[in-house]
Write a protein that holds these residues in place. Structure first.
Motif, mmCIF file in Angstrom:
data_model
loop_
_atom_site.group_PDB
_atom_site.id
_atom_site.type_symbol
_atom_site.label_atom_id
_atom_site.label_comp_id
_atom_site.label_asym_id
_atom_site.label_seq_id
_atom_site.Cartn_x
_atom_site.Cartn_y
_atom_site.Cartn_z
ATOM 1 N N SER A 132 0.841 -1.192 0.000
ATOM 2 C CA SER A 132 0.000 0.000 0.000
ATOM 3 C C SER A 132 0.882 1.250 0.000
ATOM 4 O O SER A 132 2.113 1.166 -0.082
ATOM 5 N N GLU A 144 -3.590 5.067 2.533
ATOM 6 C CA GLU A 144 -4.528 4.532 1.548
ATOM 7 C C GLU A 144 -5.397 3.426 2.143
ATOM 8 O O GLU A 144 -6.547 3.265 1.771
ATOM 9 N N THR A 145 -4.845 2.644 3.078
ATOM 10 C CA THR A 145 -5.579 1.540 3.678
ATOM 11 C C THR A 145 -5.400 1.570 5.196
ATOM 12 O O THR A 145 -4.748 2.460 5.746
ATOM 13 N N ASP A 146 -5.926 0.551 5.866
ATOM 14 C CA ASP A 146 -5.847 0.459 7.327
ATOM 15 C C ASP A 146 -4.520 -0.111 7.815
ATOM 16 O O ASP A 146 -4.284 -0.195 9.020
ATOM 17 N N LYS A 167 -9.491 -2.568 -4.804
ATOM 18 C CA LYS A 167 -9.325 -3.339 -3.582
ATOM 19 C C LYS A 167 -8.161 -4.298 -3.779
ATOM 20 O O LYS A 167 -8.106 -5.029 -4.760
ATOM 21 N N ASP A 214 -0.850 -5.515 2.965
ATOM 22 C CA ASP A 214 -1.545 -4.306 3.408
ATOM 23 C C ASP A 214 -0.689 -3.536 4.411
ATOM 24 O O ASP A 214 -1.023 -3.417 5.589
#
Length: 291
Positions: A132, A144-146, A167, A214
């Motif tokens: 990410s 951008e993500t968790d 995704k 991620d």
């Protein structure tokens, strides 16, 4: 040039593959040293860094040559200006590595990005590994993500589905490493904006297995006021051609399970771009219509 490097892993000596890092450069004097330094300071150091000076008329050529003199891993290509795609393609013609990665010259990467991605390709026998990123604005940082640290593994159709949904696997060139064979029949479209949208689905299709991690390791600089992403203009409509080419590709390859979803995405983006034309006062008379 050392193409392979022996490393000790769990008591065994193994070959560490050469990673070719392609950096297209045009008039980014203010940001370039930060970018190159972040690459050369990677914990995974068996790399060749191909700096493609795309006809810069600021101090970038001097900076490139300075790094080439300082570090034997750096190779500089000076060429007339042809745009981002042209510069990346020039780098692909020069690369010698078993793996390829692209870094934009106004961005920078975390010190362990290459190691993370390379280890993931080996562990999962993947042709593409992706992480990410975070967007750096003048007043904030947006992830951008968790950043869950989760590993997602899938085949090419799984990745293409993720690309449509934004995704896991995304149509961004710079947050990945690729087995060199992925780009044997792929080049970036010269003269097009949204060049990644024209090519990423081709790269995904060429892969047998892909892995997504991620975790943010790529730093995307959004502070440049003169950045091509800073305002809407006619060239932003190139994304419509890119999505059309992806949809056509799905039909050509018979990827039936993705066709309807891709059609929906195409028309949603088309309507969005038409609305932006309205907001920015761009009319049919302003557009360059190909004959």
């Amino acid at each position: 040039m050392i193409l392979e490097q022996l490393v000790l892993d769990k008591g065994y000596w193994i070959m560490n593959s050469l990673v070719s890092v392609i950096v297209p450069i045009y008039n980014v004097e203010k940001y370039l040293e930060r970018c190159i330094s972040s690459i050369l300071e990677q914990s995974y150091n068996n790399i060749e860094v191909i700096l493609v000076d795309d006809g810069s008329n600021d101090g970038c050529p001097i900076i490139c040559d300075k790094f080439e003199r300082k570090d034997a891993r750096v190779k500089v290509v000076h060429k007339p200006n042809g745009g981002l795609s042209s510069a990346r393609n020039a780098g692909l013609e020069q690369m010698k590595g078993e793996y390829i990665t692209f870094i934009d010259s106004d961005d920078w990467i975390d010190p362990d990005m290459f190691q993370l991605l390379y280890d993931a390709t080996r562990k999962y026998q993947a042709d593409i590994a992706e992480c990410s990123w975070r967007c750096i604005y003048s007043d904030r940082i947006e992830e951008e993500t968790d950043n869950t640290g989760e590993y997602i593994v899938g085949d090419n159709v799984f990745a293409l589905h993720g690309e449509i949904q934004w995704k896991y696997f995304k149509p961004i060139a710079c947050n990945k490493i690729y087995d060199k064979k992925i780009f044997e029949n792929i080049r970036f479209p010269v003269g097009k904006l949204h060049e990644d949208e024209f090519t990423t689905h081709l790269a995904f299709y060429n892969a047998r297995k892909l892995v997504y991690i991620d975790v943010s390791k790529y730093n995307y600089d959004r502070t440049r006021e003169e950045s091509i992403t800073a305002s809407f203009r006619e060239k932003n409509l190139d994304v419509i051609d890119a999505l059309q080419s992806r949809l056509d590709f799905f039909y050509e390859k018979g990827i039936v399970e993705l066709q309807t979803e891709m059609e929906n995405m195409y028309f949603c983006v088309l309507l969005d771009r038409l609305y932006k034309c309205y907001l920015y006062g761009i009319t049919l008379d302003d557009l360059t219509i190909p004959e």
